[in-house]
Motif scaffolding. Structure first.
Motif, PDB file in Angstrom:
ATOM      1  N   GLY A  42      25.288  32.855  -2.418  1.00 44.53           N
ATOM      2  CA  GLY A  42      24.145  33.724  -2.154  1.00 44.53           C
ATOM      3  C   GLY A  42      23.406  34.032  -3.444  1.00 44.53           C
ATOM      4  N   GLY A  43      22.183  34.485  -3.305  1.00 43.28           N
ATOM      5  CA  GLY A  43      21.376  34.831  -4.469  1.00 43.28           C
ATOM      6  C   GLY A  43      20.635  33.639  -5.037  1.00 43.28           C
ATOM      7  N   SER A  44      20.027  33.849  -6.198  1.00 39.04           N
ATOM      8  CA  SER A  44      19.242  32.786  -6.821  1.00 39.04           C
ATOM      9  C   SER A  44      19.380  32.828  -8.337  1.00 39.04           C
ATOM     10  CB  SER A  44      17.769  32.921  -6.434  1.00 39.04           C
ATOM     11  OG  SER A  44      17.244  34.129  -6.935  1.00 39.04           O
ATOM     12  N   ILE A  45      19.051  31.685  -8.949  1.00 39.53           N
ATOM     13  CA  ILE A  45      19.086  31.543 -10.404  1.00 39.53           C
ATOM     14  C   ILE A  45      17.747  30.970 -10.843  1.00 39.53           C
ATOM     15  CG2 ILE A  45      20.202  30.410 -12.362  1.00 39.53           C
ATOM     16  CD1 ILE A  45      22.692  30.083 -10.536  1.00 39.53           C
ATOM     17  N   GLU A  46      17.155  31.587 -11.860  1.00 34.87           N
ATOM     18  CA  GLU A  46      15.937  31.049 -12.473  1.00 34.87           C
ATOM     19  C   GLU A  46      16.222  30.765 -13.934  1.00 34.87           C
ATOM     20  OE1 GLU A  46      12.384  33.348 -11.853  1.00 34.87           O
ATOM     21  OE2 GLU A  46      13.013  33.881  -9.816  1.00 34.87           O
ATOM     22  N   LEU A  47      15.858  29.560 -14.377  1.00 39.90           N
ATOM     23  CA  LEU A  47      15.971  29.163 -15.781  1.00 39.90           C
ATOM     24  C   LEU A  47      14.595  28.792 -16.292  1.00 39.90           C
ATOM     25  CD1 LEU A  47      19.146  26.878 -15.918  1.00 39.90           C
ATOM     26  CD2 LEU A  47      18.805  29.038 -17.102  1.00 39.90           C
ATOM     27  N   PHE A  48      14.186  29.388 -17.394  1.00 34.24           N
ATOM     28  CA  PHE A  48      12.894  29.096 -18.019  1.00 34.24           C
ATOM     29  C   PHE A  48      11.741  29.212 -17.026  1.00 34.24           C
ATOM     30  CE2 PHE A  48      16.185  26.707 -20.300  1.00 34.24           C
ATOM     31  CZ  PHE A  48      16.075  27.308 -21.539  1.00 34.24           C
ATOM     32  N   GLY A  49      11.828  30.193 -16.144  1.00 39.66           N
ATOM     33  CA  GLY A  49      10.740  30.477 -15.221  1.00 39.66           C
ATOM     34  C   GLY A  49      10.742  29.702 -13.920  1.00 39.66           C
ATOM     35  N   GLY A  50      11.678  28.777 -13.744  1.00 45.19           N
ATOM     36  CA  GLY A  50      11.725  28.010 -12.501  1.00 45.19           C
ATOM     37  C   GLY A  50      13.056  28.170 -11.793  1.00 45.19           C
ATOM     38  N   GLU A  51      13.024  28.105 -10.468  1.00 42.32           N
ATOM     39  CA  GLU A  51      14.258  28.265  -9.696  1.00 42.32           C
ATOM     40  C   GLU A  51      15.165  27.055  -9.896  1.00 42.32           C
ATOM     41  OE1 GLU A  51      15.819  29.302  -5.198  1.00 42.32           O
ATOM     42  OE2 GLU A  51      13.689  29.281  -5.624  1.00 42.32           O
ATOM     43  N   LEU A  52      16.437  27.321 -10.128  1.00 40.94           N
ATOM     44  CA  LEU A  52      17.426  26.262 -10.321  1.00 40.94           C
ATOM     45  C   LEU A  52      17.741  25.626  -8.970  1.00 40.94           C
ATOM     46  CD1 LEU A  52      19.260  24.944 -12.474  1.00 40.94           C
ATOM     47  CD2 LEU A  52      21.021  26.573 -11.812  1.00 40.94           C
ATOM     48  N   ARG A  53      17.612  24.303  -8.922  1.00 44.50           N
ATOM     49  CA  ARG A  53      17.888  23.533  -7.704  1.00 44.50           C
ATOM     50  C   ARG A  53      18.876  22.422  -8.023  1.00 44.50           C
ATOM     51  NH1 ARG A  53      14.269  25.287  -4.114  1.00 44.50           N
ATOM     52  NH2 ARG A  53      12.250  26.026  -4.804  1.00 44.50           N
ATOM     53  N   GLN A  54      19.376  21.755  -7.002  1.00 44.29           N
ATOM     54  CA  GLN A  54      20.337  20.653  -7.202  1.00 44.29           C
ATOM     55  C   GLN A  54      19.766  19.567  -8.107  1.00 44.29           C
ATOM     56  OE1 GLN A  54      23.255  21.293  -6.788  1.00 44.29           O
ATOM     57  NE2 GLN A  54      24.055  20.526  -4.876  1.00 44.29           N
ATOM     58  N   THR A  55      18.477  19.373  -8.108  1.00 43.35           N
ATOM     59  CA  THR A  55      17.836  18.308  -8.885  1.00 43.35           C
ATOM     60  C   THR A  55      17.200  18.810 -10.180  1.00 43.35           C
ATOM     61  OG1 THR A  55      15.825  18.609  -7.581  1.00 43.35           O
ATOM     62  CG2 THR A  55      17.375  16.915  -6.834  1.00 43.35           C
ATOM     63  N   SER A  56      17.590  19.970 -10.654  1.00 44.40           N
ATOM     64  CA  SER A  56      17.004  20.561 -11.865  1.00 44.40           C
ATOM     65  C   SER A  56      17.661  19.993 -13.126  1.00 44.40           C
ATOM     66  CB  SER A  56      17.150  22.085 -11.840  1.00 44.40           C
ATOM     67  OG  SER A  56      16.470  22.639 -10.767  1.00 44.40           O
ATOM     68  N   TYR A  57      17.500  18.718 -13.357  1.00 41.37           N
ATOM     69  CA  TYR A  57      18.141  18.088 -14.514  1.00 41.37           C
ATOM     70  C   TYR A  57      17.384  18.353 -15.811  1.00 41.37           C
ATOM     71  CZ  TYR A  57      20.407  15.611 -10.717  1.00 41.37           C
ATOM     72  OH  TYR A  57      21.077  15.318  -9.573  1.00 41.37           O
ATOM     73  N   GLU A  58      16.078  18.324 -15.771  1.00 42.85           N
ATOM     74  CA  GLU A  58      15.276  18.485 -16.983  1.00 42.85           C
ATOM     75  C   GLU A  58      15.456  19.862 -17.613  1.00 42.85           C
ATOM     76  OE1 GLU A  58      13.489  16.222 -18.778  1.00 42.85           O
ATOM     77  OE2 GLU A  58      14.455  14.826 -17.390  1.00 42.85           O
ATOM     78  N   VAL A  59      15.503  20.894 -16.802  1.00 48.32           N
ATOM     79  CA  VAL A  59      15.638  22.248 -17.335  1.00 48.32           C
ATOM     80  C   VAL A  59      17.016  22.440 -17.977  1.00 48.32           C
ATOM     81  CG1 VAL A  59      16.474  23.378 -15.230  1.00 48.32           C
ATOM     82  CG2 VAL A  59      15.117  24.669 -16.861  1.00 48.32           C
ATOM     83  N   MET A  93      10.861  34.945 -19.030  1.00 46.30           N
ATOM     84  CA  MET A  93      12.265  35.129 -18.740  1.00 46.30           C
ATOM     85  C   MET A  93      12.987  33.780 -18.928  1.00 46.30           C
ATOM     86  SD  MET A  93      14.425  37.592 -17.551  1.00 46.30           S
ATOM     87  CE  MET A  93      13.204  38.764 -17.039  1.00 46.30           C
ATOM     88  N   ILE A  94      14.043  33.787 -19.724  1.00 44.38           N
ATOM     89  CA  ILE A  94      14.821  32.567 -19.962  1.00 44.38           C
ATOM     90  C   ILE A  94      15.832  32.345 -18.848  1.00 44.38           C
ATOM     91  CG2 ILE A  94      16.475  31.463 -21.529  1.00 44.38           C
ATOM     92  CD1 ILE A  94      13.625  31.592 -22.618  1.00 44.38           C
ATOM     93  N   LEU A  95      16.566  33.395 -18.497  1.00 47.03           N
ATOM     94  CA  LEU A  95      17.560  33.317 -17.426  1.00 47.03           C
ATOM     95  C   LEU A  95      17.468  34.574 -16.580  1.00 47.03           C
ATOM     96  CD1 LEU A  95      20.151  32.265 -15.974  1.00 47.03           C
ATOM     97  CD2 LEU A  95      21.461  33.434 -17.745  1.00 47.03           C
ATOM     98  N   GLN A  96      17.471  34.369 -15.287  1.00 44.26           N
ATOM     99  CA  GLN A  96      17.495  35.498 -14.368  1.00 44.26           C
ATOM    100  C   GLN A  96      18.336  35.111 -13.160  1.00 44.26           C
ATOM    101  OE1 GLN A  96      13.744  37.369 -13.607  1.00 44.26           O
ATOM    102  NE2 GLN A  96      14.385  38.081 -11.592  1.00 44.26           N
ATOM    103  N   THR A  97      19.329  35.950 -12.853  1.00 43.24           N
ATOM    104  CA  THR A  97      20.068  35.775 -11.608  1.00 43.24           C
ATOM    105  C   THR A  97      19.769  36.986 -10.736  1.00 43.24           C
ATOM    106  OG1 THR A  97      22.110  36.895 -12.315  1.00 43.24           O
ATOM    107  CG2 THR A  97      21.928  34.547 -12.800  1.00 43.24           C
TER     108      THR A  97
END
Length: 106
Positions: free
Chosen positions: A56-73, A1-5
């Motif tokens: 509310g809810g969550s975001i996943e990019l390239f299989g990992g959860e998006l966080r405040q420090t998700s700069y590399e993804v 999955m590339i993007l999932q909300t």
């Protein structure tokens, strides 16, 4: 999955901008957000680009959860924002003529 909300939502000052958005984009797919002004397209993209934190809810990019420090993804993604607004009374030709054509002097 590339993007999932999952149940993505955003509320600012008691105003619900986005509610319960679920997007699933697999590798190789192209996904676009279409809708009238105020529908929440830009709000969703700001959250996916990690510019706004979801209420509310969550975001996943390239299989990992998006966080405040998700700069590399974020280096792996791109987006295109509209360059012009379609005017129903304008012709396609006049809308696409953003830059005047150049003529060379002989």
């Amino acid at each position: 999955m590339i993007l999932q909300t999952n149940h993505l939502s955003k509320t600012i000052d008691g105003r619900e901008l986005v509610k319960d958005v679920n997007i699933h984009v697999n590798k190789g797919e192209i996904y676009g957000l279409l809708g009238p002004d105020g529908a929440g397209k830009t709000t969703v993209m700001k959250m996916v680009a990690n510019l706004w934190k979801p209420t509310g809810g969550s975001i996943e990019l390239f299989g990992g959860e998006l966080r405040q420090t998700s700069y590399e993804v974020l280096k792996r993604m791109g987006s295109i924002k509209k360059l012009f607004t379609w005017n129903e009374t304008a012709s396609w030709n006049s809308t696409c003529n953003i830059m005047p054509s150049r003529t060379s002097a002989a």
